[in-house]
Design an enzyme around this catalytic site. Structure first.
Site, PDB file in Angstrom:
ATOM      1  CG  ASP A  44      39.863 -70.274 -54.981  1.00  0.00           C
ATOM      2  OD1 ASP A  44      40.522 -70.633 -53.591  1.00  0.00           O
ATOM      3  OD2 ASP A  44      39.034 -70.166 -55.230  1.00  0.00           O
ATOM      4  CB  SER A  45      44.040 -70.561 -50.100  1.00  0.00           C
ATOM      5  OG  SER A  45      45.409 -71.736 -51.786  1.00  0.00           O
ATOM      6  CG  ASP A  83      40.884 -73.762 -56.246  1.00  0.00           C
ATOM      7  OD1 ASP A  83      40.072 -74.442 -56.806  1.00  0.00           O
ATOM      8  OD2 ASP A  83      40.961 -73.922 -55.199  1.00  0.00           O
ATOM      9  CE  LYS A 112      40.886 -77.308 -55.320  1.00  0.00           C
ATOM     10  NZ  LYS A 112      39.461 -76.350 -54.638  1.00  0.00           N
ATOM     11  CD  GLU A 114      35.721 -73.778 -53.329  1.00  0.00           C
ATOM     12  OE1 GLU A 114      34.405 -73.140 -53.201  1.00  0.00           O
ATOM     13  OE2 GLU A 114      36.676 -72.957 -53.215  1.00  0.00           O
ATOM     14  CD  GLU A 181      38.786 -76.057 -47.070  1.00  0.00           C
ATOM     15  OE1 GLU A 181      38.709 -76.008 -48.286  1.00  0.00           O
ATOM     16  OE2 GLU A 181      39.104 -75.619 -45.943  1.00  0.00           O
TER      17      GLU A 181
HETATM   18  O1  KIV Z   1      42.434 -72.423 -52.070  1.00  0.00           O
HETATM   19  C1  KIV Z   1      42.757 -73.729 -51.616  1.00  0.00           C
HETATM   20  O2  KIV Z   1      44.312 -73.809 -51.761  1.00  0.00           O
HETATM   21  C2  KIV Z   1      42.126 -75.262 -52.158  1.00  0.00           C
HETATM   22  C3  KIV Z   1      42.710 -76.690 -50.686  1.00  0.00           C
HETATM   23  C4  KIV Z   1      42.652 -75.351 -49.233  1.00  0.00           C
HETATM   24  C5  KIV Z   1      42.330 -77.351 -50.958  1.00  0.00           C
HETATM   25  O3  KIV Z   1      41.021 -75.335 -52.289  1.00  0.00           O
END
Ligand code: KIV
Length: 264
Positions: A44-45, A83, A112, A114, A181
């Site tokens: 989600d970056s 994500d 993924k 968090e 992280e």
């Molecule tokens: O969103 C993302 O790119 C991430 C990575 C930094 C692990 O969660």
């Protein structure tokens, strides 16, 4: 050969490192896949890298599905991990609904999330439903505000213990790997030795079972933040700037297109 969540998990007992990078589109995902990466993370970056947001919080399911579909269409071998965006796994039921969409509509192989014990019911629900889950602990961008910003987490003994306990719980629940992280190397090392699943570090030092970086950071695009753990393997920002300036100059001077580049 297609990489599975199980084959990622098995790498730890074989002493093999896990290689991961982010990608958000067809073109770059195809290059990463052909280069032999184990995991392609549709992070989600993308909210900050592609959409210009100040954080990952505004990223929606719609954004994530759109980009995961593009990556899913490109990848043949790597494990595609999507994500789960902020708000998409508030409850176990919502988590299951959201995760299913990534697997069914966007060809993701895993998701993924968090957090640790705080979201253990959600993790349980996903794993019991057959959806491979990657954990994410330490500096978790979706809750960066409550963590006091984008800072190293787990420097104090009490917080380090919390992260350690979260990692152990995720491992017991059956996640296939855990992203760590921005945590001190010593904490990442301790977690890595204690959990059965591979740890994948980003700003977590050299002792984790694998590494992940945001692709655009390691390729040298100027981002909103430039953390010290990013190694720049290229300076594509500069390369593209030079190419675009060259093109502009050629057009202005009438040097592009040439006769050879024209139809007759
Ligand atoms: O969103 C993302 O790119 C991430 C990575 C930094 C692990 O969660």
């Amino acid at each position: 050969m297609k990489i599975t969540a199980k084959s990622i998990r098995d790498k730890k007992s074989k002493g093999e490192k896990v290689t991961a990078l982010t990608a958000y589109d067809f073109t770059l995902a195809k290059i990463l896949d052909e280069a032999g990466l184990d995991i392609i993370l549709v992070g989600d970056s993308l909210g900050m890298v592609l959409l210009g947001y100040d954080s990952t919080v505004p990223v929606t399911m719609r954004d994530m599905l759109h980009h995961t579909k593009a990556v899913g269409a490109a990848v043949r071998n790597a494990l595609v991990v999507a994500d789960m965006p902020f708000g998409s796994y508030d409850t176990p039921e919502r988590a299951l609904r959201s995760a299913r969409r990534f697997l069914q509509e966007a060809k993701a192989d895993a998701v993924k999330v968090e957090g640790g014990r705080r979201i253990e019911e959600q993790v349980k629900m996903l794993i019991q439903s057959g959806i491979p889950v990657m954990g994410h602990l330490g500096m978790t961008p979706q809750t960066a505000s409550s963590l006091g910003g984008y800072h190293v987490q787990g420097k104090e003994a009490e917080q380090a213990e919390e992260i350690f306990e979260d990692a152990k719980r995720l491992d017991q629940l059956g996640v296939f790997s855990i992203v760590l992280e921005c945590v001190p190397s010593a904490l990442a090392d301790r977690i890595t030795r204690e959990v059965k699943c591979p740890t994948v570090g980003i700003g977590a030092g050299p002792k984790t079972d694998g590494q992940v970086l945001v692709l655009h950071d390691m390729l040298g695009f100027e981002g909103k933040v430039s953390p010290k753990f990013v190694r720049k393997y290229a300076d594509l920002g500069q390369v593209i700037r030079k190419a675009v300036t060259g093109y502009r100059d050629d057009v202005l001077k009438g040097k592009f297109p040439s006769e050879k580049e024209s139809y007759h």
